[in-house]
Design a protein around this motif. Structure first.
Motif, PDB file in Angstrom:
ATOM      1  N   UNK A  19       0.822  -1.211   0.000  1.00  0.00           N
ATOM      2  CA  UNK A  19       0.000   0.000   0.000  1.00  0.00           C
ATOM      3  C   UNK A  19       0.855   1.261   0.000  1.00  0.00           C
ATOM      4  N   UNK A  20       1.824   1.341   0.930  1.00  0.00           N
ATOM      5  CA  UNK A  20       2.500   2.611   1.189  1.00  0.00           C
ATOM      6  C   UNK A  20       3.833   2.801   0.458  1.00  0.00           C
ATOM      7  N   UNK A  21       4.409   1.707  -0.025  1.00  0.00           N
ATOM      8  CA  UNK A  21       5.673   1.820  -0.757  1.00  0.00           C
ATOM      9  C   UNK A  21       5.521   1.471  -2.241  1.00  0.00           C
ATOM     10  N   UNK A  22       4.371   0.975  -2.606  1.00  0.00           N
ATOM     11  CA  UNK A  22       4.156   0.612  -4.008  1.00  0.00           C
ATOM     12  C   UNK A  22       2.940   1.325  -4.588  1.00  0.00           C
ATOM     13  N   UNK A  23       1.741   0.938  -4.164  1.00  0.00           N
ATOM     14  CA  UNK A  23       0.548   1.458  -4.811  1.00  0.00           C
ATOM     15  C   UNK A  23       0.421   2.973  -4.722  1.00  0.00           C
ATOM     16  N   UNK A  24       0.533   3.541  -3.519  1.00  0.00           N
ATOM     17  CA  UNK A  24       0.326   4.992  -3.388  1.00  0.00           C
ATOM     18  C   UNK A  24       1.381   5.787  -4.160  1.00  0.00           C
ATOM     19  N   UNK A  25       2.686   5.526  -3.980  1.00  0.00           N
ATOM     20  CA  UNK A  25       3.658   6.320  -4.755  1.00  0.00           C
ATOM     21  C   UNK A  25       3.533   6.105  -6.255  1.00  0.00           C
ATOM     22  N   UNK A  26       3.228   4.884  -6.688  1.00  0.00           N
ATOM     23  CA  UNK A  26       3.040   4.634  -8.120  1.00  0.00           C
ATOM     24  C   UNK A  26       1.835   5.401  -8.656  1.00  0.00           C
ATOM     25  N   UNK A  27       0.770   5.464  -7.869  1.00  0.00           N
ATOM     26  CA  UNK A  27      -0.412   6.216  -8.284  1.00  0.00           C
ATOM     27  C   UNK A  27      -0.104   7.703  -8.348  1.00  0.00           C
ATOM     28  N   UNK A  28       0.634   8.209  -7.375  1.00  0.00           N
ATOM     29  CA  UNK A  28       1.035   9.620  -7.406  1.00  0.00           C
ATOM     30  C   UNK A  28       1.874   9.917  -8.642  1.00  0.00           C
ATOM     31  N   UNK A  29       2.772   9.016  -8.981  1.00  0.00           N
ATOM     32  CA  UNK A  29       3.605   9.203 -10.177  1.00  0.00           C
ATOM     33  C   UNK A  29       2.750   9.328 -11.432  1.00  0.00           C
ATOM     34  N   UNK A  30       1.638   8.598 -11.467  1.00  0.00           N
ATOM     35  CA  UNK A  30       0.778   8.630 -12.650  1.00  0.00           C
ATOM     36  C   UNK A  30      -0.103   9.874 -12.701  1.00  0.00           C
TER      37      UNK A  30
END
Length: 825
Positions: free
Chosen positions: A471-482
């Motif tokens: 959740x906090x090291x993969x999905x959220x930062x990846x979503x922010x990047x997009x």
């Protein structure tokens, strides 16, 4: 894809009649009832079941006395809301009709004319349903069934072979503080908590607008606008971008195909005015109107306010550890501010004016940053608009706090859409400085003993941490990047980065320092335990007596009543306050005096912390205390109570957060006088120091010419303890002044001061100004009145024969004055 033309004559011919229209269903006649009960009652939308029950006199005031305890049954029930609305033939002729819920709390089944059109499961998301095929001319029926979030959460807990901390609340995507906190009650709400409306549209609609700064300097700003459009009818369109400040219009002639598409446009602003935070400059904003036209008619339009600034989080290795500070427009800025919790347990009661007032209180206290804490909600647009307009930067947590969370695909995808909805809504605000994954989850996992408490196996621990990282090291930062351009995308996985018991917590990252309060360490430890960026620390103080009187009967204003104890949510709160009070003060016997001294205790402790942080600049570059506000009337860590009244702490914060500060630190065999300058310019002038007895005699004085550089903290005078032996330090005060900056330093704790009874004189200069003077030192003078007057200075010292001018919001009625001497009986 498009050809850009600037053609004013064509624009003049455009019709201003928009093809998009709205129907606010919130204002229809709504009813609610407990599921399976026939009796229906009037409901207010937006609202919650608790407030609707109270409005219908079905329950007592949830905030009063100990009523909270008898209202816990509400969270376990299912509730139904419904309304009937009439649709005209002309409305139904629209090609598209969307039903939009800005917020549903939380598990909701939506029926439209008897058909299920939505199953919602997230309080933080916006829900949109295409409903034209479900609607009819004449009367339509809309019904929302809310399922108990507590029961839903308990069902989810059974799906895991292990127990997560905080049990059912972590499975439920709703405001976590509603399950109870150590400053807030347990009211697990349900309801249509934000606006609901029908949206009628035809050929196209604007879904989202964002921008990125391609280039920004003193000469030019180059912005790229990205306008996401949902097109139902292919054809030729015109996109207009109009700057209300500069008057420039850009028109783009485009051919749009059916489906989702994005229109991009490069927009330039000559000699841009930068957005600055409070205390460093003006928060300049540029207002844009963005409209989509087809065949001369307006199809859709949006408004957008932009602040031109750069923000950077600087983390560089140094001799001690690693820096953690923000640069705004290339300048390092010491962040001064507080953490915010939701302003009410029942969120629909929070008006725009409430958010405006809280931000204004922050600005008045010389703050430049507020942290939106992860156990509450993403605040309404009005909060961020107020921060934009007042130069308050925002540390924005995602809504996770003090636990570990599941990582199954359904949960992760739900959170991902929550992130998308809220980042799209908030990203254009210049006030947003940083996105943070959660509050204290990482620290809790590594520092709070959960593994032992819940008897996790190695496999359990591995899976829980894997879910955390997902959740906090993969999905959220990846979503922010997009979603975000580079200059908007500062992400910090968890606050704090290290637990306060670890050495590294003070040498890198941000720290929540709770050695004071939780650790029972003395306030003076704040001077030794200074981190790089202190994003939480605090101490409790009681609210004023009038706040308590609104929430309980007069006879309950004592430490043994159930009502009074219910308005203190920390299990050892009053015990801790008393323990610290005994260290520093003569403990009053009178209840009202006790409340007053508890506020002085809180303010004095926080003064030590704030000024220690600021003296350590640039090692330390942030001080955000816990907490600015309350969600109900309570004894807590807040500096502003539920009704907006400033505690002594908020007045102290205003003084300790001044851009220019004189601060004394006792260091070994001397007292060092620091001058902290947060301004972006240097100053030269005369430093004046004088030792006074409490009856006004000058015991010693000196002056010297000094220079303080911009954005710095320096020692400007050393006062040796050896040189003070001839003075009675229990009845002496060191008065310091540099230009308009003043400071008083006392050499003993308040209980050790030899105070004399002051004769305090009060003179009304005019309807909005009073003058205070005293024959001897009047310590911690507190002004109050019957008619809720705001005093711009309060809980202040009056030196002998000094005249203090206090501004007031209106003429005080039955003005009362109290000083610390009055409580030392």
């Amino acid at each position: 894809m498009f050809k850009k033309i600037t053609l004013f004559l064509i624009f003049i011919c455009y019709s201003v009649s928009a093809q998009i229209s709205y129907r606010n269903l919130s204002i229809e006649n709504w009813t609610f009832n407990k599921q399976n009960e026939a009796k229906k009652y009037n409901a207010i939308i937006p609202g919650t079941v608790h407030t609707d029950l109270f409005q219908n006199q079905l329950i007592p005031d949830p905030f009063f006395g100990a009523n909270e305890k008898q209202l816990q049954w509400i969270e376990n029930e299912n509730w139904e809301y419904e309304t009937y609305f009439t649709l005209t033939a002309s409305e139904l002729k629209n090609q598209n009709i969307d039903l939009e819920f800005e917020g549903l709390d939380t598990y909701a089944t939506v029926f439209l004319n008897g058909k299920v059109v939505l199953e919602a499961n997230n309080m933080f998301r916006k829900w949109l349903i295409s409903t034209k095929s479900h609607l009819k001319i004449g009367t339509n029926h809309l019904k929302v069934v809310f399922h108990s979030a507590v029961q839903k959460g308990k069902e989810e807990t059974k799906k895991l072979s292990y127990t997560l901390p905080e049990k059912e609340r972590v499975f439920v995507r709703k405001a976590q503080y509603q399950f109870g906190w150590d400053w807030g009650p347990r009211f697990v709400t349900a309801g249509i908590w934000k606006k609901v409306q029908l949206k009628f549209w035809n050929s196209a609609k604007i879904e989202n607008i964002k921008y990125s700064q391609v280039k920004l300097n003193d000469s030019i700003a180059e912005l790229e606008f990205i306008v996401d459009v949902n097109v139902k009818k292919s054809g030729k369109y015109v996109l207009l971008i109009y700057n209300d400040v500069t008057g420039r219009r850009d028109e783009l002639f485009v051919h749009l195909k059916k489906g989702a598409t994005s229109i991009k446009n490069l927009y330039k602003i000559d000699s841009p005015k930068f957005w600055w935070c409070n205390g460093l400059g003006k928060p300049n904003l540029y207002s844009f109107s963005i409209e989509l036209y087809q065949k001369g008619k307006s199809v859709d339009s949006k408004k957008l306010n932009i602040g031109l600034r750069t923000i950077e989080l600087i983390q560089e290795n140094d001799q001690v550890g690693k820096s953690f500070y923000f640069k705004l427009n290339g300048k390092p800025v010491f962040m001064k501010g507080a953490n915010m919790v939701p302003p009410d347990s029942f969120l629909p009661r929070v008006s725009d004016s409430t958010y405006f007032s809280l931000v204004e209180n922050a600005k008045k206290a010389n703050m430049n940053m507020l942290r939106v804490w992860g156990g509450g909600v993403y605040f309404d647009d009005s909060f961020y608009e107020a921060c934009d307009a007042n130069g308050i930067l925002v540390w924005q947590d995602f809504m996770f706090a003090c636990s570990m969370y599941p990582g199954d695909e359904k949960f992760v995808q739900n959170v991902k859409q929550e992130v998308i909805d809220n980042v799209n809504r908030l990203q254009n605000h210049p006030s947003i400085a940083i996105w943070c994954g959660n509050n204290e989850n990482d620290e809790g996992w590594h520092n709070w003993g959960w593994q032992k408490q819940f008897n996790y196996s190695k496999a359990d621990s591995t899976q829980i941490w894997k879910d955390y990282k997902k959740v906090f090291h993969e999905m959220i930062p990846q979503t922010l990047d997009s979603l975000l351009s580079k200059e908007k995308n500062i992400y910090w996985p968890s606050s704090p980065s290290k637990g306060w018991g670890r050495k590294e917590s003070l040498t890198q990252g941000d720290v929540h320092y709770w050695g004071v309060w939780w650790g029972k360490e003395p306030f003076e430890i704040y001077e030794k335990k200074v981190g790089r960026f202190v994003s939480e620390y605090g101490f409790q103080g009681m609210p004023k007596l009038g706040t308590l009187q609104k929430s309980m009967d007069q006879e309950d204003l004592n430490f043994t009543s159930e009502a009074f104890k219910n308005h203190q949510k920390h299990p050892t709160g009053f015990e801790t306050i008393k323990e610290y009070m005994e260290r520093d003060y003569v403990v009053p016997k009178d209840f009202e005096d006790y409340a007053y001294v508890s506020q002085l205790l809180q303010a004095g402790g926080m003064k030590i912390a704030i000024e220690a942080h600021r003296r350590a600049k640039p090692y330390c570059m942030g001080s955000l205390y816990w907490q600015l506000n309350d969600c109900w009337p309570v004894t807590s860590w807040s500096s502003v109570d539920y009704y907006g009244n400033w505690k002594a702490f908020h007045y102290q914060a205003k003084q300790s957060f001044e851009n220019m500060l004189l601060s004394v630190a006792e260091e070994n065999e001397k007292y060092n006088m620091y001058l902290i300058n947060d301004d972006l310019e240097s100053y030269s002038g005369k430093l004046e120091l004088e030792m006074l007895s409490f009856d006004g005699k000058s015991l010693w004085e000196i002056s010297k010419e000094i220079t303080v550089e911009e954005n710095s903290s320096i020692i400007v005078y050393e006062l040796m303890k050896e040189d003070l032996k001839s003075f009675d330090l229990q009845q002496s005060v060191l008065k310091a002044q540099f230009q308009n900056v003043k400071s008083n330093y006392f050499f003993a704790k308040p209980k050790g001061l030899k105070l004399q009874k002051p004769i305090i004189q009060i003179r009304m200069i005019n309807d909005f100004m009073i003058e205070i003077s005293s024959d001897v030192l009047a310590k911690d003078v507190f002004l109050s009145s019957e008619n809720n007057v705001f005093f711009d200075v309060n809980y202040f010292d009056v030196l002998p024969n000094e005249k203090r001018i206090i501004n007031v919001s209106k003429t005080p009625k039955n003005l009362k004055v109290k000083s610390l001497f009055d409580t030392m009986k």
